[in-house]
Structure formats: C-alpha cells, structure tokens
Design a protein around this motif. Structure first.
Motif, short mmCIF file in Angstrom:
data_model
loop_
_atom_site.label_atom_id
_atom_site.label_comp_id
_atom_site.label_asym_id
_atom_site.label_seq_id
_atom_site.Cartn_x
_atom_site.Cartn_y
_atom_site.Cartn_z
N GLU A 1 0.68 -1.03 -0.07
CA GLU A 1 -0.15 0.31 -0.26
C GLU A 1 0.80 1.27 -0.02
O GLU A 1 0.65 2.41 -0.74
N VAL B 1 3.36 2.02 -1.19
CA VAL B 1 3.88 2.09 -3.16
C VAL B 1 3.32 3.32 -3.59
O VAL B 1 3.47 4.04 -4.11
N TYR B 2 1.93 3.54 -3.28
CA TYR B 2 1.34 4.58 -4.08
C TYR B 2 0.88 4.92 -2.44
O TYR B 2 0.55 6.92 -3.78
N ASP B 3 0.93 5.47 -1.43
CA ASP B 3 0.44 6.52 -0.87
C ASP B 3 1.61 6.88 0.02
O ASP B 3 2.02 7.83 0.62
N THR C 1 1.17 6.05 5.55
CA THR C 1 0.63 4.33 5.41
C THR C 1 0.13 3.99 7.04
O THR C 1 -0.64 2.93 7.22
#
Length: 252
Positions: free
Chosen positions: A230, A232-234, A239
């Motif tokens: 997660e 990686v995106y946020d 996170t």
C-alpha cells in the motif's frame, strides 16, 4: 491499545533485487517509527532471501533503548548456515524484545501454518527457556483452529501469534464469519491460560478493523506485505498512520 509492529522484510527484498543499500531497511524502520509505529519486525531466513543478519544487527542498534520494540521471527530449529548464525545465536547477539518462533522452511514462500505442539512441544520447551533467559518475550506462531493453544503456556511461551492468513483469505471472499469466530475463540483460550495474543499475516487496512473489534485481546499486530504494498501508492509514513487510525477506531 494494540501495537503496530511493521515487518520490513519487503524493503530488503527490493534492495536485494538490485544489490547495494537502496532502499535502506534502517531508514525504512526510522520512517515507520517516526510515523508512530510501536515496533519493527524482521524475519531473517537461512537462505538470506531478504533480511540478513547484518540488517538485524543494524536494526538492533537503532532500536536499543528506545520506546519501540524489536521483534525477530524465525524457525528456532533451523541450523546455522553460512552468514546465518541461527535464530537463538542472533537473538543472543541482538537481544530483541520479542522472539516469535515460526515453523517455516526454505521451501515456503511465506509462513503458512502454526506449530503442532503435540509433535514439537518437547523440543521447543528448552529452546523457549533459552530465549527467555536472554530477556526475550517468546511468542509462538499458531493456527486459530489448533487444539494446542493451551500447550503454548505449558512449554513456556509468553504469547501466541495467531496466523491470520485464513481469515484474510475468507474476508476477501466475503465469507469470514466462521474463521473470525475461530480466531476469537483461540484468543479467549489463550487468555484463560495467561498467554498474550499477537496476530499477523495478510492483515491489511480493509480487514484489520473488523478483526480487532472481534478479537479484543490482541496486543500486537505484525504487518508487512500489505503495508509495504500500500505504501507504494501512498507513501510509507502516511500508510503507517492509516494503520494506526484503523487500530484506534477499532479500539474506540
């Protein structure tokens, strides 16, 4: 409040895929701690596929004397091999707050079952005593439907870690009531014999809150794969804060 211990093995997987020291496991740990994580978990394996003994030593230095806990997971039966000195020797050198004993082998991609204490209890008991003599709290990785929960106390463990992979799989399928009830009953059985309860494997932001509301005894969750994925995106710090918010909401 349930403690969030972030497993940073996947940071080491990414680093090892290229070599060098980027991304840094120690910097990742520092980022997690600065965001509010209460602990760092690593699971070094004899084949050195991700976290290595030198990482464990560096992290022990980072966490020594701090407010956050260091949790080392591993198979206590796995012998020393090459740079891997064995779990007991590594804990003797680094003195983590917690040693989580897991019955995994090289052929497993990840931990996928708990201990059979009818089979392994007698062999584990003296090893658990050695870990505890080092000052480590000892947790045993256990299946929620195991008949051996109470035996974990008899062999000297302080806690169990509930293997939550089946719960996460059932949650994803939308039919998790039975597995969640198994987890709740296992935690109740553990508490009755004086064992603390941890939980881990495939927990994520979607399923964690439901789990904690139904299993209130959980003292610590160890989360790595989903959290790093997660992030990686946020981003890693946001996170971690998201997970802390999920935990706080479940405990409100």
């Amino acid at each position: 409040m349930t403690v969030l211990s972030v497993n940073i093995n996947k940071i080491a997987v990414l680093r090892n895929s290229r070599g060098g020291d980027m991304p840094s496991v120690t910097q990742a740990a520092q980022t997690c701690l600065a965001a509010g994580a209460g602990g760092i978990t690593v699971h070094p394996r004899p084949d050195l596929r991700h976290i290595r003994p030198d990482d464990v030593r560096a992290l022990a230095g980072l966490l020594r004397g701090g407010a956050a806990e260091f949790n080392i997971e591993g198979n206590p039966f796995a012998p020393a091999r090459g740079a891997y000195p064995g779990m007991l020797a590594l804990c003797a050198e680094t003195r983590p707050a917690q040693a989580t004993l897991v019955p995994d082998g090289d052929g497993q991609i990840t931990s996928d079952h708990g201990f059979d204490l009818q089979r392994d209890g007698a062999r584990l008991k003296p090893l658990i005593a050695e870990f505890k003599a080092l000052g480590c709290r000892v947790s045993l990785f256990m299946d929620a439907d195991s008949p051996d929960i109470e035996l974990a106390a008899e062999v000297g463990a302080d806690r169990i870690e509930l293997y939550t992979g089946p719960y996460a799989e059932a949650f994803e399928a939308g039919d998790y009531g039975l597995v969640l009830e198994q987890c709740a009953r296992a935690a109740e059985r553990a508490a009755k014999v004086g064992l603390g309860v941890n939980a881990g494997h495939d927990l994520n932001q979607a399923n964690l809150g439901v789990f904690l509301r139904h299993v209130p005894q959980v003292a610590e969750v160890s989360i790595g794969h989903a959290l790093i994925g997660e992030a990686v995106y946020d981003g890693l710090a946001p996170t971690v804060r998201n997970y802390l918010a999920v935990i706080a909401a479940a405990r409100a």
